[in-house]
Design an enzyme around this catalytic site. Structure first.
Site, PDB file in Angstrom:
ATOM      1  N   PRO A   1       0.836  -1.212   0.000  1.00 40.75           N
ATOM      2  CA  PRO A   1       0.000   0.000   0.000  1.00 40.75           C
ATOM      3  C   PRO A   1       0.871   1.263   0.000  1.00 40.75           C
ATOM      4  O   PRO A   1       1.864   1.327   0.725  1.00 40.75           O
ATOM      5  CB  PRO A   1      -0.782  -0.108   1.312  1.00 40.75           C
ATOM      6  CG  PRO A   1      -0.709  -1.547   1.700  1.00 40.75           C
ATOM      7  CD  PRO A   1       0.601  -2.046   1.166  1.00 40.75           C
ATOM      8  N   GLU A   2       0.506   2.202  -0.847  1.00 45.33           N
ATOM      9  CA  GLU A   2       1.228   3.471  -0.934  1.00 45.33           C
ATOM     10  C   GLU A   2       0.308   4.592  -0.437  1.00 45.33           C
ATOM     11  O   GLU A   2      -0.791   4.310   0.055  1.00 45.33           O
ATOM     12  CB  GLU A   2       1.680   3.713  -2.381  1.00 45.33           C
ATOM     13  CG  GLU A   2       2.588   2.594  -2.908  1.00 45.33           C
ATOM     14  CD  GLU A   2       3.019   2.785  -4.360  1.00 45.33           C
ATOM     15  OE1 GLU A   2       3.140   3.937  -4.801  1.00 45.33           O
ATOM     16  OE2 GLU A   2       3.218   1.772  -5.051  1.00 45.33           O
TER      17      GLU A   2
ATOM     18  N   HIS B   1      -4.169 -14.620  10.419  1.00 42.41           N
ATOM     19  CA  HIS B   1      -3.102 -13.610  10.457  1.00 42.41           C
ATOM     20  C   HIS B   1      -3.558 -12.284  11.079  1.00 42.41           C
ATOM     21  O   HIS B   1      -2.996 -11.238  10.777  1.00 42.41           O
ATOM     22  CB  HIS B   1      -2.505 -13.343   9.067  1.00 42.41           C
ATOM     23  CG  HIS B   1      -2.057 -14.579   8.356  1.00 42.41           C
ATOM     24  ND1 HIS B   1      -1.009 -15.350   8.807  1.00 42.41           N
ATOM     25  CD2 HIS B   1      -2.511 -15.181   7.233  1.00 42.41           C
ATOM     26  CE1 HIS B   1      -0.849 -16.378   7.977  1.00 42.41           C
ATOM     27  NE2 HIS B   1      -1.746 -16.312   7.023  1.00 42.41           N
TER      28      HIS B   1
ATOM     29  N   ARG C   1       2.399 -11.521   5.815  1.00 45.89           N
ATOM     30  CA  ARG C   1       3.856 -11.561   5.641  1.00 45.89           C
ATOM     31  C   ARG C   1       4.634 -10.888   6.771  1.00 45.89           C
ATOM     32  O   ARG C   1       5.858 -10.922   6.784  1.00 45.89           O
ATOM     33  CB  ARG C   1       4.230 -10.961   4.280  1.00 45.89           C
ATOM     34  CG  ARG C   1       3.626 -11.787   3.133  1.00 45.89           C
ATOM     35  CD  ARG C   1       3.965 -11.243   1.782  1.00 45.89           C
ATOM     36  NE  ARG C   1       5.394 -11.335   1.489  1.00 45.89           N
ATOM     37  CZ  ARG C   1       5.956 -10.877   0.385  1.00 45.89           C
ATOM     38  NH1 ARG C   1       5.213 -10.280  -0.534  1.00 45.89           N
ATOM     39  NH2 ARG C   1       7.248 -11.000   0.189  1.00 45.89           N
TER      40      ARG C   1
END
Ligand SMILES: [Zn+2]
Length: 282
Positions: free
Chosen positions: A2-3, A100, A119
């Site tokens: 994500p930016e 997660h 991750r």
């Protein structure tokens, strides 16, 4: 990853959902997500029973500003970075939590804010921030949307830089929030090639780049950010973004350029993929 536009989309949604709520409980299931702190207890005790006063953002970092209700609280901001695969989701009591889920905050309206991160490159940490500035974010450059800088300022910032343009745009200490997707789109919009040296830009080219940064990021925010084929990026309600449908070069190798019809080329810059039009970008 994500930016800025994706994180800004989540920031706006958080603003409508959790401002003025108090944090009733915090549960942490994976210590890697809070790796800057010594223990889960430190994080939990520092934020439990605080009120959320506002939601900020600096580059790719979300900032949840807190108002303490006990003297024990020593930090005024929860900082969240989504890393490669992180998601923030609002969930109701009784709903099934995703695999997660590493951290959950429960609010006094019985909703949960869940930090999900397969991750585990993302993280949650605490600091004392004011207007987006704090010690733990001191290496970040200006935020191109929230921190105003003029074209003249930008000209000064860029002059003397010798790295390739794409690398400079992705350098978080130069400007924060731009990554692989938006550097490609901004460079196409400005008509500049990824491997140009900032030193070589004319005044008009610097102006074009300055305008393109603002234009591309704002349009992407307007479309809720980009979700690529993996659809890893999801907003606070689990929905995908729409700006991928407006990408002009990113992930479009072999497809015709929307301006000139030539095939978009994919190359590598410092092991990152890079997409450009060989005709429109010079
Ligand atoms: Zn073209």
């Amino acid at each position: 990853m994500p930016e800025l536009p994706e994180v800004e989309t989540i920031r706006k949604q958080l603003e409508s959902q959790i401002v003025n709520l108090s944090i009733e409980d915090v549960e942490i299931y994976n210590l890697r997500s809070i790796r800057r702190h010594d223990s889960a207890k430190e994080v939990i005790e520092s934020i439990k029973n605080s009120y959320i006063t506002k939601i900020g953002r600096r580059g790719k970092y979300l900032l949840l500003y807190l108002q303490a209700t006990s003297s024990f609280v020593v930090y005024n901001t929860v900082i969240i970075h989504l890393g490669m695969s992180g998601q923030l989701l609002i969930q109701e009591t009784g709903s099934e939590f995703k695999k997660h889920t590493h951290l959950k905050m429960q609010f006094n309206n019985n909703k949960f804010l869940c930090f999900v991160d397969p991750r585990t490159f993302g993280e949650v940490f605490l600091d004392n921030c004011e207007d987006g500035f704090c010690i733990k974010l001191q290496n970040l450059g200006l935020d191109p949307i929230t921190q105003n800088f003029t074209q003249d300022d930008f000209y000064k910032m860029i002059s003397g830089k010798k790295t390739k343009l794409k690398n400079l745009l992705m350098d978080q200490s130069f400007l924060c929030g731009i990554g692989n997707i938006y550097s490609d789109e901004i460079l196409f919009e400005s008509g500049l090639r990824y491997d140009r040296s900032p030193n070589s830009l004319s005044e008009d080219e610097v102006k074009s780049l300055y305008i393109s940064i603002d234009k591309v990021l704002k349009k992407a925010i307007d479309k809720g950010g980009s979700s690529l084929r993996d659809e890893q990026y999801r907003d606070l309600f689990g929905e995908i973004g729409q700006f991928q449908n407006y990408h002009k070069v990113h992930a479009r190798q072999g497809k015709p350029c929307c301006k000139c019809g030539q095939a978009i080329i994919k190359t590598k810059v410092n092991s990152r993929s890079c997409y450009f039009c060989p005709n429109c970008q010079n």
